[in-house]
Design an enzyme around this catalytic site. Structure first.
Site, short mmCIF file in Angstrom:
data_model
loop_
_atom_site.label_atom_id
_atom_site.label_comp_id
_atom_site.label_asym_id
_atom_site.label_seq_id
_atom_site.Cartn_x
_atom_site.Cartn_y
_atom_site.Cartn_z
N HIS A 154 8.10 32.23 -14.61
CA HIS A 154 6.99 32.57 -15.51
C HIS A 154 6.81 34.09 -15.54
CE1 HIS A 154 5.87 28.31 -15.14
NE2 HIS A 154 5.19 28.49 -16.25
N LYS A 158 1.27 35.60 -13.93
CA LYS A 158 0.86 34.27 -13.44
C LYS A 158 0.41 34.38 -11.98
CE LYS A 158 2.14 29.41 -13.29
NZ LYS A 158 0.85 29.00 -13.87
P1 NAD Z 1 -5.51 34.51 -18.79
O1 NAD Z 1 -5.88 35.23 -17.52
O2 NAD Z 1 -4.85 35.30 -19.88
O3 NAD Z 1 -6.82 33.83 -19.44
C1 NAD Z 1 -7.83 33.22 -18.71
C2 NAD Z 1 -9.15 33.61 -19.38
O4 NAD Z 1 -10.21 32.85 -18.79
C3 NAD Z 1 -9.48 35.09 -19.19
O5 NAD Z 1 -9.73 35.68 -20.45
C4 NAD Z 1 -10.72 35.06 -18.31
O6 NAD Z 1 -11.60 36.13 -18.54
C5 NAD Z 1 -11.33 33.72 -18.74
N1 NAD Z 1 -12.38 33.24 -17.82
C6 NAD Z 1 -12.47 33.40 -16.48
N2 NAD Z 1 -13.63 32.87 -16.03
C7 NAD Z 1 -14.27 32.36 -17.11
C8 NAD Z 1 -15.53 31.71 -17.29
N3 NAD Z 1 -16.36 31.47 -16.27
N4 NAD Z 1 -15.87 31.33 -18.56
C9 NAD Z 1 -15.06 31.57 -19.62
N5 NAD Z 1 -13.87 32.22 -19.49
C10 NAD Z 1 -13.49 32.59 -18.26
O7 NAD Z 1 -4.60 33.28 -18.33
P2 NAD Z 1 -3.66 32.34 -19.22
O8 NAD Z 1 -2.26 32.81 -19.14
O9 NAD Z 1 -4.28 32.13 -20.56
O10 NAD Z 1 -3.71 30.99 -18.37
C11 NAD Z 1 -4.95 30.35 -18.11
C12 NAD Z 1 -4.67 29.08 -17.31
O11 NAD Z 1 -3.93 28.14 -18.12
C13 NAD Z 1 -3.83 29.28 -16.04
O12 NAD Z 1 -4.31 28.41 -15.02
C14 NAD Z 1 -2.43 28.84 -16.48
O13 NAD Z 1 -1.63 28.40 -15.41
C15 NAD Z 1 -2.79 27.71 -17.39
N6 NAD Z 1 -1.76 27.32 -18.36
C16 NAD Z 1 -1.60 25.99 -18.56
C17 NAD Z 1 -0.71 25.54 -19.52
C18 NAD Z 1 -0.63 24.06 -19.78
O14 NAD Z 1 0.10 23.63 -20.71
N7 NAD Z 1 -1.38 23.24 -19.04
C19 NAD Z 1 0.03 26.46 -20.27
C20 NAD Z 1 -0.17 27.82 -20.06
C21 NAD Z 1 -1.08 28.25 -19.10
#
Ligand code: NAD
Length: 265
Positions: A154, A158
């Site tokens: 990744h 991450k």
């Molecule tokens: P990222 O850090 O870019 O985004 C996360 C966002 O959540 C940030 O903007 C952060 O400020 C926000 N956040 C934090 N606390 C919050 C709150 N209390 N209320 C509202 N927003 C809040 O991360 P990302 O790359 O977008 O990934 C996010 C998650 O999704 C990770 O856990 C990642 O592993 C997961 N993910 C899952 C899949 C899937 O298919 N299941 C795919 C991609 C990523």
């Protein structure tokens, strides 16, 4: 269906906003960010690369749940546990993509699923969900002299490892083999490790660049190897799967569902 996006300024959050705008039958209810976020007050659709639509990033998460038929959460584990309580209180459908949850955070999701439909998946892409089935099938077919190793890569940002998808693939392999992943997983090798233990399911984690998500499950026997590989070219496959899951919750009874449930009905 009105869909709210939690973490709407994040990497996945922006993709999800764009996906809602592009999906027939889906309407953007709003989006939230972490309290004190630098994005507070900014236009949500503009952040996602679209024309402004008059919806701004807020931090009143309860109000977002109340205004939505389904809410999609790709944030951080501590926030997801709080969002699960709001889903439970407001009986609003919740789609959980956040990975790396601990046992207490997972309990909060399980609790929410007693009051609302919750779809949780470590990976929302159609291809990975097919790969989960294939992994289970190959593991059930090949004897345990075929060593199972799971390799994932990744992007450099991450924060959890191995990825939720790698662990889900490990679970699928363990299910096929009829063993408990907790007892068989080998997550780290360093130094003088001694030979590989028969029946172990090994993990290797790579991080770098902007890789959206690569996973390979290797079944290594004497004289041959079977490898199953999935590569996500970009995050849109996760966003389209999550919005599809949100639409799927309409009229669904409360309960904890997987993306495999969404794809099979
Ligand atoms: P990222 O850090 O870019 O985004 C996360 C966002 O959540 C940030 O903007 C952060 O400020 C926000 N956040 C934090 N606390 C919050 C709150 N209390 N209320 C509202 N927003 C809040 O991360 P990302 O790359 O977008 O990934 C996010 C998650 O999704 C990770 O856990 C990642 O592993 C997961 N993910 C899952 C899949 C899937 O298919 N299941 C795919 C991609 C990523």
């Amino acid at each position: 269906m009105k869909i709210g996006i939690l973490g709407c300024a994040g990497r996945m959050g922006r993709m999800l906003v764009a996906q809602v705008l592009a999906t027939e039958g889906a309407e953007l209810a709003g989006g939230s960010e972490a309290p004190g976020s630098e994005f507070a007050g900014q236009d949500i659709t503009q952040l996602a690369g679209h024309e402004p639509a008059g919806l701004v990033v807020g931090d009143d998460t309860r109000a977002l749940f109340e205004a939505s038929d389904a809410v999609i959460d790709f944030t951080v584990p501590a926030a997801t546990a709080i969002h699960a309580v709001l889903a439970e209180d407001t009986a609003t459908a919740l789609i959980v993509g956040t990975t790396g949850l601990d046992a207490a955070q997972q309990d909060a999701i399980n609790e929410a699923a007693t009051k609302a439909p919750v779809v949780q998946a470590a990976n929302f892409s159609v291809g990975v969900n097919l790969m989960l089935s294939l992994t289970e099938q190959v593991a059930a077919t090949l004897a345990d002299d075929y060593d199972i190793e799971i390799v994932e890569m990744h992007h450099r940002h991450k924060v959890d490892a191995p990825s939720g998808t790698a662990l889900a693939l490990g679970d699928a392999a363990a299910l096929g083999r009829g063993v408990d992943l907790g007892a068989k997983s080998q997550r780290v090798r360093d130094g003088h490790t001694g030979p590989r233990q028969a029946g172990d399911i090994g993990f290797a984690t790579l991080r770098g660049g902007d890789v959206a998500g690569d996973h390979t499950v290797i079944f290594a026997g004497d004289g041959e190897r079977v490898e199953l590989t999935h590569k996500a070219a970009n995050r849109s496959v996760f966003a389209s799967g999550a919005v599809r899951a949100a639409l799927w919750t309409e009229g669904r009874a409360s309960g904890l569902y997987s993306m495999r449930d969404v794809l099979s009905t």
